[in-house]
Design a protein around this motif. Structure first.
Motif, PDB file in Angstrom:
ATOM      1  N   LYS A 248      38.708 -84.323  18.939  1.00 36.58           N
ATOM      2  CA  LYS A 248      39.494 -84.009  19.917  1.00 36.58           C
ATOM      3  C   LYS A 248      39.131 -83.086  20.771  1.00 36.58           C
ATOM      4  O   LYS A 248      39.463 -83.349  22.408  1.00 36.58           O
ATOM      5  N   THR A 249      38.312 -82.243  20.591  1.00 36.61           N
ATOM      6  CA  THR A 249      37.818 -81.371  21.558  1.00 36.61           C
ATOM      7  C   THR A 249      36.796 -82.184  22.400  1.00 36.61           C
ATOM      8  O   THR A 249      36.761 -81.675  23.532  1.00 36.61           O
ATOM      9  N   ALA A 250      35.970 -83.000  21.796  1.00 38.09           N
ATOM     10  CA  ALA A 250      35.247 -83.892  22.598  1.00 38.09           C
ATOM     11  C   ALA A 250      35.949 -84.656  23.441  1.00 38.09           C
ATOM     12  O   ALA A 250      35.506 -84.830  24.863  1.00 38.09           O
ATOM     13  N   TYR A 251      36.929 -85.348  23.029  1.00 41.90           N
ATOM     14  CA  TYR A 251      37.539 -86.050  23.893  1.00 41.90           C
ATOM     15  C   TYR A 251      38.295 -85.295  25.006  1.00 41.90           C
ATOM     16  O   TYR A 251      38.468 -85.806  26.216  1.00 41.90           O
ATOM     17  N   ASP A 252      38.927 -84.317  24.603  1.00 39.20           N
ATOM     18  CA  ASP A 252      39.884 -83.657  25.676  1.00 39.20           C
ATOM     19  C   ASP A 252      38.716 -82.917  26.785  1.00 39.20           C
ATOM     20  O   ASP A 252      39.369 -82.783  27.956  1.00 39.20           O
ATOM     21  N   ALA A 253      37.534 -83.024  26.488  1.00 42.01           N
ATOM     22  CA  ALA A 253      36.352 -82.319  27.542  1.00 42.01           C
ATOM     23  C   ALA A 253      36.047 -83.421  28.381  1.00 42.01           C
ATOM     24  O   ALA A 253      35.413 -83.027  29.403  1.00 42.01           O
ATOM     25  N   GLY A 254      36.292 -84.597  28.078  1.00 36.05           N
ATOM     26  CA  GLY A 254      36.008 -85.985  28.942  1.00 36.05           C
ATOM     27  C   GLY A 254      34.871 -86.984  28.455  1.00 36.05           C
ATOM     28  O   GLY A 254      34.239 -87.461  29.234  1.00 36.05           O
ATOM     29  N   ALA A 255      34.809 -86.543  27.010  1.00 35.23           N
ATOM     30  CA  ALA A 255      33.513 -87.621  26.478  1.00 35.23           C
ATOM     31  C   ALA A 255      34.059 -89.069  26.506  1.00 35.23           C
ATOM     32  O   ALA A 255      35.332 -89.168  26.312  1.00 35.23           O
TER      33      ALA A 255
ATOM     34  N   LYS B   7      26.606 -87.676  34.200  1.00 34.40           N
ATOM     35  CA  LYS B   7      26.128 -88.284  33.262  1.00 34.40           C
ATOM     36  C   LYS B   7      27.132 -88.576  32.257  1.00 34.40           C
ATOM     37  O   LYS B   7      28.038 -87.899  32.272  1.00 34.40           O
ATOM     38  N   GLU B   8      27.173 -89.874  31.802  1.00 35.04           N
ATOM     39  CA  GLU B   8      28.413 -90.323  30.792  1.00 35.04           C
ATOM     40  C   GLU B   8      28.151 -89.376  29.606  1.00 35.04           C
ATOM     41  O   GLU B   8      26.924 -89.503  29.024  1.00 35.04           O
ATOM     42  N   ALA B   9      29.177 -88.699  29.003  1.00 31.86           N
ATOM     43  CA  ALA B   9      28.963 -87.873  27.764  1.00 31.86           C
ATOM     44  C   ALA B   9      29.819 -88.622  26.581  1.00 31.86           C
ATOM     45  O   ALA B   9      30.628 -89.236  26.721  1.00 31.86           O
ATOM     46  N   MET B  10      28.875 -88.544  25.508  1.00 32.43           N
ATOM     47  CA  MET B  10      29.346 -89.264  24.197  1.00 32.43           C
ATOM     48  C   MET B  10      29.296 -87.944  23.197  1.00 32.43           C
ATOM     49  O   MET B  10      28.116 -87.441  23.440  1.00 32.43           O
ATOM     50  N   VAL B  11      29.771 -88.118  22.097  1.00 33.41           N
ATOM     51  CA  VAL B  11      29.423 -87.006  21.156  1.00 33.41           C
ATOM     52  C   VAL B  11      29.564 -87.740  19.793  1.00 33.41           C
ATOM     53  O   VAL B  11      30.469 -88.704  19.255  1.00 33.41           O
ATOM     54  N   ASP B  12      28.412 -87.846  19.205  1.00 27.61           N
ATOM     55  CA  ASP B  12      28.301 -88.091  17.593  1.00 27.61           C
ATOM     56  C   ASP B  12      28.704 -87.209  16.625  1.00 27.61           C
ATOM     57  O   ASP B  12      28.171 -85.905  16.503  1.00 27.61           O
ATOM     58  N   CYS B  13      30.079 -87.214  16.185  1.00 27.95           N
ATOM     59  CA  CYS B  13      30.595 -86.458  15.053  1.00 27.95           C
ATOM     60  C   CYS B  13      29.818 -86.577  13.897  1.00 27.95           C
ATOM     61  O   CYS B  13      30.313 -87.390  12.889  1.00 27.95           O
ATOM     62  N   GLU B  14      28.921 -85.687  13.645  1.00 23.88           N
ATOM     63  CA  GLU B  14      27.895 -85.918  12.367  1.00 23.88           C
ATOM     64  C   GLU B  14      28.860 -85.618  11.214  1.00 23.88           C
ATOM     65  O   GLU B  14      29.730 -84.723  10.974  1.00 23.88           O
ATOM     66  N   HIS B  15      28.607 -86.256  10.107  1.00 26.83           N
ATOM     67  CA  HIS B  15      29.363 -86.120   8.689  1.00 26.83           C
ATOM     68  C   HIS B  15      30.874 -86.178   9.023  1.00 26.83           C
ATOM     69  O   HIS B  15      31.511 -85.674   8.072  1.00 26.83           O
ATOM     70  N   PHE B  16      31.315 -87.152   9.890  1.00 25.41           N
ATOM     71  CA  PHE B  16      32.690 -86.953  10.158  1.00 25.41           C
ATOM     72  C   PHE B  16      33.504 -87.556   8.864  1.00 25.41           C
ATOM     73  O   PHE B  16      34.506 -86.857   8.752  1.00 25.41           O
ATOM     74  N   PHE B  17      33.141 -88.534   8.438  1.00 24.98           N
ATOM     75  CA  PHE B  17      34.144 -89.197   7.221  1.00 24.98           C
ATOM     76  C   PHE B  17      34.329 -88.209   6.027  1.00 24.98           C
ATOM     77  O   PHE B  17      35.179 -87.800   5.358  1.00 24.98           O
ATOM     78  N   ASP B  18      32.763 -87.580   5.762  1.00 21.33           N
ATOM     79  CA  ASP B  18      32.826 -86.515   4.649  1.00 21.33           C
ATOM     80  C   ASP B  18      33.768 -85.158   5.323  1.00 21.33           C
ATOM     81  O   ASP B  18      34.387 -84.502   4.333  1.00 21.33           O
TER      82      ASP B  18
END
Length: 540
Positions: free
Chosen positions: A164-171, A139-150
């Motif tokens: 970066k962890t999400a991207y490096d893991a293959g998101a 399945k295609e993976a994506m990660v919503d980084c909650e409260h990212f800007f704050d």
């Protein structure tokens, strides 16, 4: 020489984040109907909800609900202290009939400590393991980084570590969320640029903006200018608190404004874009709420001008007071609407339904006049395709008379039964003329409308078997002015065994009479459809 344009991906979260709107609670049937609208319009991703979190979403994800769009399941990253293979929430996501999984992950260290109660490193491990589990299940993976800007403003190193962890893991996508909706466009632009500079390519970044300062659309567009290539939002901007970024405003801006259209392309064709006003209004009808007249691009007042200097200028040159052609978004100009512009709109609507009529035909003028008169008295043909089509066919080419209702009567009795329990009983009597023979049917039902529906469909002679698979899917009532004597509009959604759905409308000072009008139209439309005499648009 034409420069190649970059692809922007549109992600709709109406069925998940939009469902957080106070007062909105979609049934499985609602979700199926909305997913179909979104899929056919051309969105790249349709997020359907949170399988495992509630019975509705779990049932919705038992089947894939989109044909073209990627069907997305939403859920939490795995719990700390539990392996990915033993986490029941993660299992529900992996086992759902989705194409992709969108994980929500904390990216503000304050939330990691307070909400999750774990260490920063444990949260990063949960992100990594969850993305890898989605990838392992194809399945295609994506990660919503909650409260990212704050989170970035509080601790940029940790917020970046989460992304970066999400991207490096293959998101496939790392989505930067302005969860509290308080970030300003200038801040969004600056922070997105820093994320890209830190090593996450823009073609893997998305934006998810909330509208708490009224800037969700502006923040989304600022993020696109800064480099993100996925935009998340909802239909008509619904969502918790003040709502989400409104895709109904974002999509035309991306497609029609040179600042974006010259650089980017989306999956929405110019032809599909002409259906965006219709999509917006159909969704409002499904929510049983009045469309926002001043909504950008799609509102009934978006291209309306009162008489005076503006109207005079518009008559000479529309571009003087219109920032885009109304037809490009399926809307229409509202100035001296009896002129050729108004007629062109009707001709286009009729053509879409397979009804050909010459533009100089006097019957077309009569139809336009009747529709305007009826809409002024409360009818809403935008949300009742089948009723509009029946009216058009009747006035332009004539309709077969399958049956004629000579009279109906409805009685409601409220009484105590033998056990002393209060009961309300509804009974309806309908007299119908079919091929010269009058038939009288009596029925009891759960309320007067149900009783009428049963009685009307009890005996239609030779047509009886044809309507066996006709079912009422939804019934919405809207009061159009104040008081108990108010004008009432009833909108009925019907469907049959083929899976086709259509909408009919009735308006009256009497709610029962309005309901009966809509019921009659629904049955007549079904009989027309059976003979392939009804347009496909209304039955889709």
């Amino acid at each position: 020489m034409t420069m190649s344009r970059e692809r922007l991906y549109l992600f709709d979260t109406t069925l998940r984040d939009g469902q957080q709107t106070p007062g909105i609670d979609f049934s499985v049937e609602d979700k199926i109907a909305i997913a179909k609208l979104l899929d056919e319009f051309g969105f790249d991703y349709v997020e359907g909800g949170y399988p495992g979190a509630n019975p509705t979403d779990t049932a919705f994800f038992r089947e894939k609900r989109t044909a073209r769009a990627k069907f997305v399941a939403f859920g939490m990253t795995k719990r700390v202290g539990v392996s990915a293979s033993n986490d029941p929430g993660l299992a529900a996501l992996v086992q759902s009939k989705s194409d992709a999984i969108c994980f929500v992950a904390k990216s503000w260290d304050y939330h990691v400590r307070v909400a999750l109660g774990c260490t920063n490193d444990e949260n990063l491990e949960s992100i990594k393991a969850s993305v890898e589990a989605a990838g392992a299940s194809a399945k295609e993976a994506m990660v919503d980084c909650e409260h990212f800007f704050d989170g970035f403003k509080a601790n940029p190193d940790y917020a970046l570590a989460c992304a970066k962890t999400a991207y490096d893991a293959g998101a496939r996508w790392v989505v930067l969320c302005d969860t509290n909706g308080g970030t300003q466009p200038s801040e969004v632009r600056l922070i997105v640029e820093k994320v890209i500079a830190a090593g996450i390519p823009g073609e893997h970044l998305g934006i998810h903006a909330h509208d708490d300062t009224g800037q969700a659309v502006a923040n989304s567009l600022a993020a696109v200018e800064a480099g993100v290539r996925q935009v998340q939002g909802t239909l008509n901007g619904i969502g918790e608190r003040c709502g989400n970024a409104n895709l109904i405003s974002i999509v035309p801006t991306l497609a029609l404004k040179p600042a974006f259209a010259d650089r980017f392309e989306t999956g929405i064709s110019a032809e599909a874009l002409t259906g965006i006003s219709r999509l917006s209004r159909a969704f409002d009808e499904l929510l049983n709420r009045a469309p926002e007249a001043q909504a950008p691009y799609v509102g009934s007042s978006a291209f309306a001008t009162k008489a005076g200097i503006h109207a005079s200028a518009l008559a000479k040159e529309p571009a003087t007071y219109e920032h885009v052609p109304p037809e490009s978004v399926g809307n229409r100009r509202r100035v001296m609407v009896s002129d050729q512009g108004g007629k062109a709109n009707f001709l286009a609507e009729l053509k879409r339904r397979g009804i050909d009529v010459p533009k100089d035909d006097h019957r077309l003028d009569a139809l336009i006049s009747v529709v305007k008169e009826r809409e002024a008295s409360g009818y809403a043909y935008e949300g009742a395709d089948a009723s509009f089509e029946l009216l058009a066919r009747k006035m332009l080419h004539g309709l077969p008379e399958f049956f004629h209702v000579t009279s109906f009567r409805c009685m409601i009795e409220r009484r105590f039964d033998a056990n002393g329990q209060l009961k309300t009983v509804s009974e309806a009597v309908v007299k119908v003329l079919v091929e010269g023979e009058e038939k009288m049917s009596v029925a009891e039902g759960h309320g007067p409308v149900n009783a009428l529906d049963i009685a009307l469909r009890k005996d239609l002679g030779r047509y009886q078997n044809e309507i066996a698979d006709l079912e009422l899917a939804d019934f919405k009532v809207r009061i159009l002015n104040g008081g108990t004597e108010a004008i009432t509009r009833v909108l009925i959604e019907s469907h049959d065994g083929t899976g086709a759905r259509w909408w009919t409308v009735g308006v009256s000072e009497n709610i029962i009479d309005a309901s009966f009008q809509a019921l009659m139209d629904s049955i007549i439309y079904k009989l027309m459809k059976n003979r392939e005499m009804a347009g496909l648009v209304a039955a889709e």
